[in-house]
Enzyme design. Structure first.
Site, PDB file in Angstrom:
ATOM      1  N   ASN A  56       0.856  -1.184   0.000  1.00 40.68           N
ATOM      2  CA  ASN A  56       0.000   0.000   0.000  1.00 40.68           C
ATOM      3  C   ASN A  56       0.894   1.237   0.000  1.00 40.68           C
ATOM      4  O   ASN A  56       1.868   1.294   0.767  1.00 40.68           O
ATOM      5  CB  ASN A  56      -0.901   0.009   1.237  1.00 40.68           C
ATOM      6  CG  ASN A  56      -1.886  -1.143   1.234  1.00 40.68           C
ATOM      7  OD1 ASN A  56      -2.428  -1.508   0.188  1.00 40.68           O
ATOM      8  ND2 ASN A  56      -2.110  -1.742   2.393  1.00 40.68           N
ATOM      9  N   HIS A 102       6.607  -1.617   3.447  1.00 31.81           N
ATOM     10  CA  HIS A 102       6.407  -3.021   3.820  1.00 31.81           C
ATOM     11  C   HIS A 102       5.562  -3.724   2.782  1.00 31.81           C
ATOM     12  O   HIS A 102       4.684  -3.116   2.162  1.00 31.81           O
ATOM     13  CB  HIS A 102       5.741  -3.145   5.202  1.00 31.81           C
ATOM     14  CG  HIS A 102       4.490  -2.345   5.345  1.00 31.81           C
ATOM     15  ND1 HIS A 102       4.510  -0.990   5.586  1.00 31.81           N
ATOM     16  CD2 HIS A 102       3.182  -2.688   5.262  1.00 31.81           C
ATOM     17  CE1 HIS A 102       3.264  -0.540   5.658  1.00 31.81           C
ATOM     18  NE2 HIS A 102       2.430  -1.557   5.445  1.00 31.81           N
ATOM     19  N   MET A 103       5.830  -5.002   2.629  1.00 30.81           N
ATOM     20  CA  MET A 103       5.043  -5.859   1.753  1.00 30.81           C
ATOM     21  C   MET A 103       4.235  -6.807   2.617  1.00 30.81           C
ATOM     22  O   MET A 103       4.788  -7.501   3.477  1.00 30.81           O
ATOM     23  CB  MET A 103       5.966  -6.650   0.829  1.00 30.81           C
ATOM     24  CG  MET A 103       5.225  -7.574  -0.127  1.00 30.81           C
ATOM     25  SD  MET A 103       6.380  -8.606  -1.030  1.00 30.81           S
ATOM     26  CE  MET A 103       7.043  -7.394  -2.149  1.00 30.81           C
ATOM     27  N   HIS A 104       2.908  -6.815   2.423  1.00 29.77           N
ATOM     28  CA  HIS A 104       2.059  -7.795   3.096  1.00 29.77           C
ATOM     29  C   HIS A 104       2.145  -9.102   2.324  1.00 29.77           C
ATOM     30  O   HIS A 104       2.087  -9.104   1.081  1.00 29.77           O
ATOM     31  CB  HIS A 104       0.592  -7.357   3.087  1.00 29.77           C
ATOM     32  CG  HIS A 104       0.294  -6.084   3.810  1.00 29.77           C
ATOM     33  ND1 HIS A 104      -0.346  -6.052   5.035  1.00 29.77           N
ATOM     34  CD2 HIS A 104       0.524  -4.786   3.475  1.00 29.77           C
ATOM     35  CE1 HIS A 104      -0.503  -4.792   5.415  1.00 29.77           C
ATOM     36  NE2 HIS A 104       0.010  -4.008   4.493  1.00 29.77           N
TER      37      HIS A 104
END
Ligand code: 5GP
Ligand code: ZN
Length: 116
Positions: A87, A100-102
């Site tokens: 996001n 950050h990567m989910h």
């Protein structure tokens, strides 16, 4: 960045369930998981968002993708599948301004976007 919650997790000043770490990234369980597997993969370097990356960040961005695959395998969701999400900014719904990567999976995670 002492006021950044993810920097504090990386520096072990705040608790989180860390599932993977190396010299470039740290990955830990999301505190409010949206699926049976919900991991956040973050670069150790404080980069506020994807809108802030520079050419020097290209290696770590690629590494985050490979680490997602590695964690998916460790968590047993490589074959069933998973979703990776980044996001960015206000319209992207970003809440924490440390890139950050989910990584979410462990159940069908639904349509990519809901038409509004
Ligand atoms: P974003 O909306 O910025 O893409 O996602 C931020 C994510 O960070 C959310 O899913 C939220 O649940 C998670 N989060 C926020 N604060 C903490 C925290 O202190 N610890 C952990 N482990 N996750 C957090
Ligand atoms: Zn940070």
């Amino acid at each position: 960045m002492s006021d950044c919650i993810f920097c504090r997790i990386i520096n072990k000043e705040v608790d989180a369930t860390i599932v993977y770490e190396d010299d470039q990234v740290v990955a830990f369980n999301d505190i409010y998981p949206k699926a049976p597997v919900h991991v956040l993969i973050v670069p150790r370097r404080h980069i506020p968002s994807l809108a802030h990356v520079t050419p020097e960040d290209e290696p770590v961005l690629g590494h985050m993708m490979y680490v997602a695959r590695k964690i998916a395998e460790e968590q047993g969701i490589l074959e069933s599948g998973f979703r990776t999400i980044i996001n960015t900014g206000r319209h992207g719904g970003q809440e924490i301004y440390h890139l950050h990567m989910h990584l979410v999976g462990g159940r069908p995670v639904g349509p990519m976007l809901v038409r509004q």
